[in-house]
Structures are given as structure tokens and as C-alpha cells.
Enzyme design. Sequence first.
Site, PDB file in Angstrom:
ATOM      1  N   LYS A 279      29.124  23.307 -48.395  1.00 41.95           N
ATOM      2  CA  LYS A 279      28.634  22.493 -49.496  1.00 41.95           C
ATOM      3  C   LYS A 279      28.206  21.128 -48.946  1.00 41.95           C
ATOM      4  O   LYS A 279      28.919  20.506 -48.180  1.00 41.95           O
ATOM      5  CB  LYS A 279      29.739  22.322 -50.543  1.00 41.95           C
ATOM      6  CG  LYS A 279      29.227  21.907 -51.915  1.00 41.95           C
ATOM      7  CD  LYS A 279      30.305  22.046 -52.973  1.00 41.95           C
ATOM      8  CE  LYS A 279      29.731  21.780 -54.357  1.00 41.95           C
ATOM      9  NZ  LYS A 279      30.752  21.955 -55.420  1.00 41.95           N
ATOM     10  N   GLU A 364      39.687  27.998 -68.556  1.00 39.35           N
ATOM     11  CA  GLU A 364      40.088  27.234 -69.731  1.00 39.35           C
ATOM     12  C   GLU A 364      41.008  28.033 -70.655  1.00 39.35           C
ATOM     13  O   GLU A 364      41.938  27.477 -71.256  1.00 39.35           O
ATOM     14  CB  GLU A 364      38.851  26.772 -70.506  1.00 39.35           C
ATOM     15  CG  GLU A 364      38.031  25.711 -69.811  1.00 39.35           C
ATOM     16  CD  GLU A 364      37.053  26.261 -68.780  1.00 39.35           C
ATOM     17  OE1 GLU A 364      36.395  25.455 -68.099  1.00 39.35           O
ATOM     18  OE2 GLU A 364      36.964  27.514 -68.658  1.00 39.35           O
ATOM     19  N   ARG A 392      35.413  27.628 -74.786  1.00 39.73           N
ATOM     20  CA  ARG A 392      35.788  28.908 -74.195  1.00 39.73           C
ATOM     21  C   ARG A 392      37.225  29.304 -74.535  1.00 39.73           C
ATOM     22  O   ARG A 392      37.622  30.436 -74.330  1.00 39.73           O
ATOM     23  CB  ARG A 392      35.609  28.841 -72.678  1.00 39.73           C
ATOM     24  CG  ARG A 392      34.281  28.268 -72.246  1.00 39.73           C
ATOM     25  CD  ARG A 392      34.059  28.383 -70.755  1.00 39.73           C
ATOM     26  NE  ARG A 392      33.271  29.566 -70.454  1.00 39.73           N
ATOM     27  CZ  ARG A 392      33.019  30.004 -69.240  1.00 39.73           C
ATOM     28  NH1 ARG A 392      33.518  29.375 -68.204  1.00 39.73           N
ATOM     29  NH2 ARG A 392      32.297  31.075 -69.045  1.00 39.73           N
TER      30      ARG A 392
END
Length: 621
Positions: A279, A364, A392
Site C-alpha cells: 500500500k 459492523e 449495516r
Amino acid sequence: MVLERINKPNDIKTLKPEEYEILAEEIRAFLIDKISRSGGHLASNLGVVELTIAMHLVCSLPEDKIIWDVGHQSYTHKLLTGRREGFDELRKYGGISGFPKKRESSCDAFGTGHSSTSISAGLGYAEANRILGKKNLVISVIGDGALTGGMAYEALNNAARSKQNFIIVLNDNEMSISHNVGGMSEYLNQLRTGDIYNNLKNSVMDTLKKMPKGEKAIAKIRKTKSGIKQLFIPGMLFEDMGITYLGPVDGHNIKKLVRVLEEAKKLDHAVLVHVITTKGKGYLPAEKEPWKFHGVEPFDIETGMAIRQKTKPTYTDIFSAALVKLGEKYSDLVAITAAMPDGTGLARFREAYPERFFDVGIAEEHAVTFAAGLAAGGMKPVVAVYSSFLQRAYDQMIHDVCIQNLPVIFAVDRAGLVGSDGETHQGIFDLSFLSTIPNMNIFAPMNLYELTDILKFAMEFNGPLAIRYPRGEAYDGLKELRTPIEYGKSQVLYKERDIALVAVGNMVKTAVNVREQLKQYGYYVTLINVRFVQPMDELMLEELEQNHFLVVTLEENILNGGFGVKVTRFAKNRNMSYHVLNLSLPNLYVEHGNVGILMKEVGIDTDTILDRILEYLKDRK
């Protein structure tokens, strides 16, 4: 420049192989330059440049489908599909989105913005191909961070039974936004040593064949779950499920990536290609601290420092400081995040009280039920989550928290318009969906002082409580009107007559300006800070009937199911003599752009609100 020759989908196929690496370098330089000016997602995009090039070389777009999980890493994909000129308006109102969008390009196969969805969507495409007799290639790209989301495993379980070619690219950079946590992270660490398996498998098989009864030994190994891969890669989850595993492969080697993707295309079932990437690749500050360069404001390329330095604390900063302080007083206070300790401000709590901090990954639903268990066990859990991500966990809030009336505190960050991330991230539905849940209490602070006060109140409150606050700089006005919080009670900031502005949370700041302008027109105006959206202060609404003919509700939430609709219903059921004017967001998805521009577009800025009220008053006369 090689990049300048890429003007439409599949132009990349006209390049010579020796130009691929040049293209990758040019793309990185382009992205760093553009994002340093516009802001956006940098580290994630720098990490997938070669992977995206390889997929575009293997695919024929838009007939073949590339589905990005989350989608914040799709900038190279947008460049390779002819949207280079649009990057000057990236994430600006009317410009190209920072995420895949079907209506923006036919090459964006599936709109995304939230995590762990790509395998489900890709499998749907693959099965549609099977039914329709199509041979189009389908590739779903998912990050190792997104594999902490339960939906990904539901999809993997389903994909294992498919008899259709379907490629899952696991982009493994050991990161989501912050460092990955949990069992899947450890599992992938083991998989990264899979070269042992790849290098030795053939020689082991050859040796067994030369031994007496070697063929029987090989057959036995293949039939058992402790097969050859388990000898070298512990718990080969994907192979055990029935999904062929290829890799790990260097995610920055285009030649190797193309080769493995071509092999994956030949299979008649689901295959997972494990790609190792870095990344922030190619920009040293982003490689060193990728979490800081996940979503960035405009920055100086030489130093990596933001150009516009923050001068005032944000609501997230206020929440963070207050929670750390409360942690000193309350030993039962615990904090939970779904892979966003930095974004939600919980990183400071983690440093101060590591034993009472939990990062559950991008999950979540689990975070909420986990919090319910903690509350049932005698703890005081705070779940810090963005408004659009809390959607969610709606089922878990109903079944696991509110039915049992457990004292879980929901710190709902990024409530209201959030700006450049667009329709998948605008926190404009929380008042509506939270208000449908019995036992759910909802508070919206009007300024930074009330956010601190409600957190203190919450620690002594015995029930579910959602505290919703916006993104960005915290409003520090009206300090002189600070009063103690009373459960279910609103606050009268200015008491007059005729017109009452009843404002929710962040809209109080706007209501102050509207009130001042209405008074210049000669009107008397009461201003009320709602505080508790649920339970609603019905006594206050009854008292307004005494000397007000118009009640104007102001909220940064959609109209349907919002606070204003509740007030309108109350006034009708109680036969109130005043009229109710609801000023809120329209019932639609709000595009990306500067928050100030968006507020004007959707009609909740000071000028538009004033015009709406004056128009009503004119019609009434």
C-alpha cells in the site's frame, strides 16, 4: 508519454510489453500529482497499479467485468478506461466520483463504497453468465482487510458450489485503513509463506511416485483434509471450501500477474488469486505511513504534509478527548471500532486503555452484537462508527441491543453530509432508521460542549443511546447558553413568538443565522435546540401552540422518517393550531462535492431556508 495513448477502454492492449512498466510509473506520478491537489484516496490506489494493468490486459472491457471491493482503489481503472481528463474534477461536485459508478462508465461493472461486497456481486454476475450462456470473464477484487467482513465469507461459501469460472483476486497488503487485526490477518500471514508449498509440491509428488505404493499414498493425501497443502500452509481455508487457490504472487510484477490470471481463466469454477501488494507503493511517505495517506486532503508532494492545516478541533477530536477522560473515571467503559481507530478517534483510547479497546475488523454487525454481550456482562460499551456504516448493523441494533434495552452507546460520526466521498458515504439516513427502533434514544449535540456533556450523561444512562455528530470542524458557538442535559428535553435558546425554528444538532448553527435574518424582516422568532430526537419533547411542542403560528423543523437528514415528519404527525394527531414546515434533505441520494455546495443544492443552507420560510409567510398573508 505512454499514458497519453490510453484514451478509451482496451487501448492498453496496443502497448508493447516493454512499455507496461513505463505506464505504471507514469500512472503513479499522475495520481500523486492529481491527488496532491484535489485530495482523495492515495495509498490504496498506488498499491494496485500493476494489478490493474494486468487485469486490463487480460480482460476485454466492458464485456468482461472487474468488480472492486469498496472501490476507493479504482483510480487506475478509471485512467485505463478513458477518464484521464476528468481527474482535474475528481470528487468535486459534477466531476468524476472517487468510487466506481455504473452511470459514470459502462466499465464500472458495479457501484461500491462499502466493504466486503465484491465477491457476492461478482458471483451474481458469473451465475448470470451461466444462465444466459455468456463467456464473459468476471473478476472480483477484494482486500485482505475486507475479508474481516462476514459478508465475504457468506459469498465464499456460495462461490465454492459454483460450476462457473469466477476469479477472486485477493489484494493482500496487510492493511484495510489501519493495520488489520484478528484471525484472518494471522491466517494470511501464514499464506504469505506459501512459496514453500509452491516450490516443493512437485518434488514431493515425484518422490512419492518413486516409492513403493507411492500412488496410493498420493491418492490418500488428496482425499484427506490433511492434504499436501496442509503440510506447508496451515488451514488452507479456500482449498478446503472448494475454491482453487493460486499464489501468492508478486502484485507488482505485471508479467507474473498476467500469467496467473490467464491460468485462472481456464478453470470451470471459482478460483482465488492471492496477490501481495504494498500500500502506497512508489511514494515513500505513503509507504511508511499508509494509514495517513488512505484518504487525504491536498498535500505537499515533497513533504507529504497537508497544505491546509487544521486550526480548530473536529467533533471527532472532541469525542476522542472526552472518552479518554471518561475512561479514567469509569473502569467499565470499553470502546469498539470496526477497523477505524484513527477515523473514529479511538486511537487515543487504545493507547490509554489497551485492555478495554477492541478493533473487530470491518464487521459492523459483529461490533454491535459484541457490544450487546459486553453490556449484558456488566460493561459500558461505546461503539464508534460512521453513520453510513452503521446502516449495516440495523438488525443487530434491533434484536441484540434494543429488545433487551442494553446500555450500549453508539457514537455516530460523519452524520449528515460528508462531501467528496459521495452517495455511499453521506450520513443522511441515521435519524430515520434509528427512530424506527423502540428503546433507541437519539441525541444530536448542537456544539462541541454538548457532545462532551452528552457523553458524560451517557455513562450514567441505562439504555441504548445514539449520539450523532457531523464530520469536520466542531461548532464552538452558543457556549453562554450551555445548560445541563435532561433526558427527553429540548432546550429553548431564544424565546419569542410567532415563528419557532426547531433545529436538530448541527442545524442549530444554521438556524441562528436564519433567525437573525428573519428578525431583520420584523418577525419574532423562537429558537429551539432539539437535543433528543427520540424521545421527542412533546411538552415543548404543545407549549409552542400558545403563541406560534409556524413551526419550522431543520435537520440534516432525509425527510422520510426524519424528525420533521414526527413533528408533523404529532401536530396533526394533537390538532395543534400551528403549521409545520419541514426543511430537510430530499428523499434521494446526494452526490459527491463540497459540503457547502451540497447544502445549497439540497436546500438546507441559510439562504434557501430563509427563502422557503419567507415564501410560506407570503402565501399565508
